[in-house]
Design a protein around this motif. Structure first.
Motif, PDB file in Angstrom:
ATOM      1  N   TYR B 248       0.782  -1.239   0.000  1.00  0.00           N
ATOM      2  CA  TYR B 248       0.000   0.000   0.000  1.00  0.00           C
ATOM      3  C   TYR B 248       0.811   1.286   0.000  1.00  0.00           C
ATOM      4  O   TYR B 248       0.265   2.365  -0.181  1.00  0.00           O
ATOM      5  CB  TYR B 248      -0.976   0.006   1.164  1.00  0.00           C
ATOM      6  N   THR B 250       2.937   4.244  -1.404  1.00  0.00           N
ATOM      7  CA  THR B 250       3.049   4.792  -2.754  1.00  0.00           C
ATOM      8  C   THR B 250       4.480   5.236  -3.047  1.00  0.00           C
ATOM      9  O   THR B 250       4.896   5.304  -4.181  1.00  0.00           O
ATOM     10  CB  THR B 250       2.094   5.972  -2.945  1.00  0.00           C
ATOM     11  N   GLN B 254       7.437   6.414   3.132  1.00  0.00           N
ATOM     12  CA  GLN B 254       6.182   7.086   3.463  1.00  0.00           C
ATOM     13  C   GLN B 254       5.816   6.808   4.924  1.00  0.00           C
ATOM     14  O   GLN B 254       6.091   5.725   5.443  1.00  0.00           O
ATOM     15  CB  GLN B 254       5.070   6.558   2.534  1.00  0.00           C
ATOM     16  N   GLU B 258       0.184   7.092   7.150  1.00  0.00           N
ATOM     17  CA  GLU B 258      -0.341   7.437   5.824  1.00  0.00           C
ATOM     18  C   GLU B 258      -0.586   6.186   4.997  1.00  0.00           C
ATOM     19  O   GLU B 258      -1.573   6.085   4.271  1.00  0.00           O
ATOM     20  CB  GLU B 258       0.626   8.370   5.087  1.00  0.00           C
ATOM     21  N   VAL B 259       0.343   5.231   5.120  1.00  0.00           N
ATOM     22  CA  VAL B 259       0.172   3.970   4.389  1.00  0.00           C
ATOM     23  C   VAL B 259      -1.117   3.290   4.819  1.00  0.00           C
ATOM     24  O   VAL B 259      -1.918   2.841   3.993  1.00  0.00           O
ATOM     25  CB  VAL B 259       1.374   3.025   4.639  1.00  0.00           C
ATOM     26  N   ALA B 261      -3.703   4.653   6.276  1.00  0.00           N
ATOM     27  CA  ALA B 261      -4.858   5.440   5.845  1.00  0.00           C
ATOM     28  C   ALA B 261      -5.168   5.169   4.372  1.00  0.00           C
ATOM     29  O   ALA B 261      -6.338   5.010   3.990  1.00  0.00           O
ATOM     30  CB  ALA B 261      -4.590   6.928   6.067  1.00  0.00           C
ATOM     31  N   ALA B 262      -4.111   5.081   3.551  1.00  0.00           N
ATOM     32  CA  ALA B 262      -4.300   4.781   2.132  1.00  0.00           C
ATOM     33  C   ALA B 262      -4.948   3.415   1.955  1.00  0.00           C
ATOM     34  O   ALA B 262      -5.834   3.218   1.113  1.00  0.00           O
ATOM     35  CB  ALA B 262      -2.961   4.837   1.410  1.00  0.00           C
ATOM     36  N   MET B 263      -4.512   2.466   2.807  1.00  0.00           N
ATOM     37  CA  MET B 263      -5.082   1.119   2.711  1.00  0.00           C
ATOM     38  C   MET B 263      -6.564   1.116   3.086  1.00  0.00           C
ATOM     39  O   MET B 263      -7.386   0.534   2.380  1.00  0.00           O
ATOM     40  CB  MET B 263      -4.315   0.175   3.635  1.00  0.00           C
ATOM     41  N   LYS B 265      -8.585   3.452   2.849  1.00  0.00           N
ATOM     42  CA  LYS B 265      -9.310   4.132   1.789  1.00  0.00           C
ATOM     43  C   LYS B 265      -9.540   3.186   0.607  1.00  0.00           C
ATOM     44  O   LYS B 265     -10.647   3.059   0.083  1.00  0.00           O
ATOM     45  CB  LYS B 265      -8.501   5.343   1.327  1.00  0.00           C
ATOM     46  N   GLU B 266      -8.486   2.495   0.258  1.00  0.00           N
ATOM     47  CA  GLU B 266      -8.562   1.596  -0.895  1.00  0.00           C
ATOM     48  C   GLU B 266      -9.551   0.455  -0.631  1.00  0.00           C
ATOM     49  O   GLU B 266     -10.267   0.009  -1.520  1.00  0.00           O
ATOM     50  CB  GLU B 266      -7.173   1.044  -1.205  1.00  0.00           C
TER      51      GLU B 266
END
Lengths: 263, 269
Positions: B248, B250, B254, B258-259, B261-263, B265-266
């Motif tokens: 996850y 980017t 990072q 944040e990683v 949170a990105a996960m 979200k995805e």
């Protein structure tokens, strides 16, 4: 069984120690003593002003009242945890912790609170019982004493049953437990009235639903020879046990409801 | 042999809602709309003795429900769960004697008495032999640096001090499995690091399985060799933490939050 009892004792010990951590713990004992002395005062005043009601003297009423008082006090002292349970344990989620411990839920909850000053009430009650019996010229024969002891045991079980019952119901309705006062306060008030003068409907409720008259009036009438068959005095213990069993049933149902729904 | 084995565990809750619109408060007093909410929609996993597993997921994802089922507080609607060969909700007493549970937000210590009194009571609750209790409580007091706190009432301890005492209390009876529900919540950096070091060492020494839920990804990074992501009552990821980062992140370096949170979200959590 022995280990469970040990845990009960240890819980009580830690509750006592907790109480002593705060200054003024002795004030609490004093406070309850004052309250208990004040309680029967109303009966005494009324009778001293207006005299007896038929065959019913002040001593009779005081005897019944003190018996109810003692039974309630014993239940409250030894099962304090259950009388607090609906208000303290379920709401706070502390019951989860009880479930996480490898000891009986019943023992853990009943001993989860213990206040020594609560014992002032049964102590006071016993004093009044003995005083009334002496004034009423009741013979302290073996059978009479046994009836009295069984009555107090039955009464203790009944009031313990009330607390357990209310805790069981509290699993379903966390609030709305005021009806419980019908079983506690109201039942104590009922024995302040000469039983034969009670409306029949009330009498039946307090014989067949909440058996306060069975555990108080029948034994008192038996040993005081106030009329009625003597054998009715022996009904107190079985009635108390039956009421307690009903309370336990509700408690069991409540626990399994809690485990399947969470809080 | 796997000592935790969950298969298709499902759990729903009934939620009562107040009706909306005019007179809603009054109506709500008599009529209640019940809505069934799914907490767990068939979760399966297994774990071996000695694993350090991190359970992560957003609030309300089903982490706590999973822990409550595994610790025997809740009965699932369906599915099987075997821990040390027992169904937790069927053999409550035997099961809970073998596990330790720490809730970061609640205490199992008696508030008004010294910690040592709480430990004594736990000795009776878990039937710990006297000799073993001596050895064990000393060893834990030393490792967690709480020897000086034992005569202080729990209510007078700082959060960090209390949490160390909580962990010791949960390990006195040498459980084979330890559940930690957000153990580092609200702790300062020093306490966090000390706690992680202790848990790692304890796991190595005694082979206790540790299952922790947390929102602090550094906990997971520092402690767990395996991480599970729960969301919408499903198990969405099960594997190494590094794998999760790879999948996850980017860009290199990072920030870990944040990683995550990105996960979330995805995965539409």
């Amino acid at each position: 069984m022995l280990k469970e009892f040990r845990v009960y004792r240890q819980f009580v010990r830690i509750n006592l120690l907790s109480g002593l951590e705060y200054k003024g713990w002795w004030l609490m004992i004093f406070q309850v003593l004052v309250a208990t002395v004040g309680d029967p005062l109303a009966v005494i005043l009324v009778f001293s002003r207006f005299g007896n009601i038929g065959a019913w003297s002040m001593e009779r009423i005081l005897l019944m009242y003190a018996m109810a008082f003692t039974a309630y006090g014993l239940g409250e002292t030894l099962f304090r945890g259950f009388s607090y349970f609906p208000y303290r344990m379920i709401r706070s989620g502390d019951f989860d912790r009880v479930l996480l411990r490898p000891k009986s839920l019943f023992v853990q909850v009943s001993a989860s609170f213990f206040h020594i000053h609560r014992a002032a009430r049964p102590f006071m009650g016993l004093c009044i019982i003995i005083w009334s019996l002496v004034r009423l010229d009741v013979q302290f024969t073996f059978v009479n004493v046994m009836v009295l002891i069984f009555a107090l045991a039955g009464g203790f079980l009944t009031y313990a049953g009330v607390f357990v019952l209310s805790s069981g119901v509290a699993f379903f309705t966390i609030n709305a437990l005021d009806w419980i006062h019908v079983l506690t306060s109201a039942s104590r008030e009922v024995v302040r009235v000469p039983t034969p003068y009670l409306p029949q409907a009330l009498r039946h409720i307090f014989i067949f639903v909440m058996p306060v008259l069975v555990i108080i009036y029948f034994p008192a009438a038996a040993i005081g020879d106030w009329g009625g068959a003597y054998w009715r005095g022996w009904l107190a213990l079985p009635a108390g046990a039956a009421f307690f069993a009903a309370g336990m049933l509700f408690w069991r149902i409540g626990v399994s409801h809690y485990k399947s729904t969470g809080s | 042999m796997a000592h935790i084995e969950l298969q298709e565990i499902r759990k729903t809750y009934k939620v009562h809602e107040r009706p909306t619109g005019k007179w809603s408060v009054l109506k709500g007093a008599f009529i209640r709309n019940t809505k069934i909410v799914q907490a767990l929609g068939g979760i399966s996993f297994s774990a071996n003795q000695g694993e350090l597993v991190g359970l992560i997921g957003p609030n309300g994802a089903g982490k706590s429900t999973t822990v409550k089922i595994m610790s025997g507080i809740l009965t699932p609607d369906s599915g099987t769960c075997l821990i040390h060969g027992r169904m937790p909700w069927k053999e409550r007493k035997a099961h809970v004697a073998d596990i330790g549970v720490v809730f970061g937000q609640r205490t199992q210590l008696w508030w008004d008495v010294p910690i040592s009194d709480s430990f004594q009571l736990l000795r009776d609750i878990y039937d710990i032999p006297k000799g073993d209790f001596q050895v064990r409580s000393q060893e834990l007091a030393l490792a967690l640096d709480i020897e000086g706190l034992l005569s202080t009432p729990a209510r007078q301890l700082s959060l960090g001090q209390r949490m160390r005492c909580e962990i010791a209390a949960a390990l006195l009876h040498r459980p084979k499995l330890l559940f930690l529900d957000e153990p580092t919540i609200g702790l300062d950096a020093v306490s966090k690091l000390a706690l992680r070091a202790f848990l790692k060492e304890e796991n190595k020494q005694t082979g206790v399985t540790v299952l922790l839920t947390t929102h602090d990804m550094d906990d997971v990074d520092a402690l767990c060799n395996r991480v599970m992501v729960i969301g919408h009552g499903q198990l969405l990821y099960d594997g190494a933490f590094d794998g999760l980062k790879e999948q996850y992140a980017t860009y290199q370096g990072q920030d870990i939050d944040e990683v995550i949170a990105a996960m979330y979200k995805e995965l539409a959590l």
